[in-house]
Design a protein around this motif. Structure first.
Motif, short mmCIF file in Angstrom:
data_model
loop_
_atom_site.label_atom_id
_atom_site.label_comp_id
_atom_site.label_asym_id
_atom_site.label_seq_id
_atom_site.Cartn_x
_atom_site.Cartn_y
_atom_site.Cartn_z
N PHE A 139 -6.88 4.32 4.01
CA PHE A 139 -6.75 3.72 5.14
C PHE A 139 -5.49 3.78 5.80
O PHE A 139 -4.82 2.89 6.59
CB PHE A 139 -6.75 2.01 4.56
N ALA A 140 -4.47 4.78 5.25
CA ALA A 140 -3.22 4.98 5.68
C ALA A 140 -3.38 5.05 7.31
O ALA A 140 -4.33 5.83 7.88
CB ALA A 140 -2.70 6.14 5.13
N PRO A 141 -2.40 4.67 8.20
CA PRO A 141 -1.08 3.89 7.97
C PRO A 141 -1.04 2.68 7.75
O PRO A 141 -0.04 1.91 8.02
CB PRO A 141 -0.30 4.45 9.04
N TRP A 142 -2.16 2.05 7.35
CA TRP A 142 -2.41 0.60 7.11
C TRP A 142 -1.76 -0.20 8.34
O TRP A 142 -0.85 -1.23 8.25
CB TRP A 142 -1.43 0.16 5.86
N ASP A 143 -2.51 -0.01 9.71
CA ASP A 143 -1.79 -0.73 10.68
C ASP A 143 -2.42 -2.12 10.94
O ASP A 143 -3.29 -2.62 11.59
CB ASP A 143 -2.39 0.24 12.06
N VAL A 144 -1.98 -2.99 9.99
CA VAL A 144 -2.69 -4.34 9.88
C VAL A 144 -1.46 -5.33 9.69
O VAL A 144 -0.20 -4.87 9.27
CB VAL A 144 -3.60 -4.46 8.65
N ASP A 145 -1.74 -6.74 9.74
CA ASP A 145 -0.64 -7.69 9.54
C ASP A 145 -0.33 -7.85 8.21
O ASP A 145 0.73 -8.24 8.02
CB ASP A 145 -1.03 -9.09 10.18
N VAL A 146 -1.44 -7.81 7.24
CA VAL A 146 -1.35 -8.29 5.92
C VAL A 146 -2.45 -7.55 5.18
O VAL A 146 -3.54 -6.98 5.62
CB VAL A 146 -1.56 -9.72 5.76
N VAL A 147 -2.09 -7.40 3.72
CA VAL A 147 -3.10 -6.70 2.77
C VAL A 147 -3.42 -7.83 1.94
O VAL A 147 -2.34 -8.66 1.51
CB VAL A 147 -2.67 -5.80 2.09
N THR A 148 -4.69 -8.42 1.78
CA THR A 148 -5.00 -9.55 1.16
C THR A 148 -5.77 -9.26 -0.11
O THR A 148 -7.16 -8.46 -0.10
CB THR A 148 -5.97 -10.36 2.16
N LEU A 149 -5.53 -9.87 -1.08
CA LEU A 149 -6.18 -9.75 -2.47
C LEU A 149 -7.11 -10.85 -2.40
O LEU A 149 -6.81 -12.10 -2.47
CB LEU A 149 -5.12 -9.74 -3.83
N SER A 150 -8.43 -10.21 -2.27
CA SER A 150 -9.52 -11.69 -2.32
C SER A 150 -10.64 -11.12 -2.86
O SER A 150 -10.66 -10.60 -4.25
CB SER A 150 -9.60 -12.11 -0.86
#
Ligand code: SF4
Length: 266
Positions: A71-82
């Motif tokens: 998933f690089a470069p992880w162009d997101v606001d947050v990484v969520t553990l759920s």
């Protein structure tokens, strides 16, 4: 400590759009079988398959990190553990959070039902996360049993004490997420406001179940679905409150406590 078969399971999913946190890449430390200390009547995963409050390693950290590379470069606001259950049940939670942060340099969020927040190891693991969102649907044991249907050893007072303890020591951003299935009566509203006033989270997030619940376990409940999107499995419509009820309760809480309150879009 046990590690289940993970052959057909993908531990990283999304990104999904979260009304609370923006573009969010999901990490599932739970694995193929849904596992939780609650079995909420509205759970998007369907009926929880393994109901427990015992912590285990379900998905090896190396598998998660390996899959995160794609998933690089992880162009997101947050990484969520759920994911497929309650993430604090994962005994490797601290290791996952620190390695994800080191790799992505993105804020890490954990969504939790709060049942294990009194556990010192869970507190220490969560202190590595930038944001934690804690479920608080019930203001007493009766509501907890009707809405969240916890495993036997979990009771309301124990959860609340754990949430308070965690709040006192946690340096990050803490949100309280509350799901309303019916309009709360005056007593519930007053009790809720007393509780959140004493806790003073950074934010309160009010929601209602707009999406139908799958009748059997569905891993794709981890992702986002619009309320009207057709699903290839039987679902059940749930009780929900109107947007006006959500907004009115939000305004009351904000007036009484000065805590910012956000409502799910309807
Ligand atoms: S706490 Fe979350 S994962 Fe567990 S049953 Fe409730 S909604 Fe489902």
């Amino acid at each position: 400590m046990t590690t289940q078969s993970t052959a057909t399971f993908t531990s990283v999913y999304g990104p999904v759009t979260s009304w609370r946190y923006g573009q969010s890449l999901g990490i599932d430390p739970i694995g193929l079988q849904s596992t939780c200390s609650f079995n909420c009547v509205y759970c998007q995963l369907g009926e929880i398959q393994v109901r427990t409050s015992q912590r285990h390693v379900f998905v090896p950290t190396e598998k998660i990190i390996q899959e995160l590379h794609a998933f690089a470069p992880w162009d997101v606001d947050v990484v969520t553990l759920s994911g497929n259950g309650e993430p604090t049940l994962a005994l490797n939670l601290a290791e996952i959070i620190s390695q994800v942060k080191e790799m992505t340099h993105k804020p890490v969020l954990v969504l939790t039902n709060g049942t294990l927040l009194g556990d010192r190891d869970v507190q220490a693991a969560l202190s590595l996360a930038d944001k934690v969102s804690v479920k608080l649907d019930a203001v007493n044991l009766d509501q907890l049993q009707r809405v969240n249907r916890p495993v036997m050893e979990v009771d309301w007072q124990k959860i609340w004490t754990g949430i308070q303890e965690f709040r006192q020591g946690y340096p990050g951003h803490i949100g309280i997420q509350t799901m309303l299935l019916t309009p709360p009566n005056q007593l519930s509203q007053d009790t809720y406001m007393q509780l959140v006033r004493s806790l003073h989270p950074d934010e309160i997030q009010l929601n209602t179940p707009t999406r139908p619940k799958p009748l059997t376990h569905q891993l794709d409940g981890r992702g986002n679905h619009t309320p009207t999107e057709s699903r290839p499995y039987p679902v059940q419509q749930l009780k929900q409150v109107s947007g006006d009820v959500l907004k009115a309760f939000a305004a009351k809480i904000q007036d009484a406590t000065s805590i910012p309150v956000r409502c799910a879009p309807r």
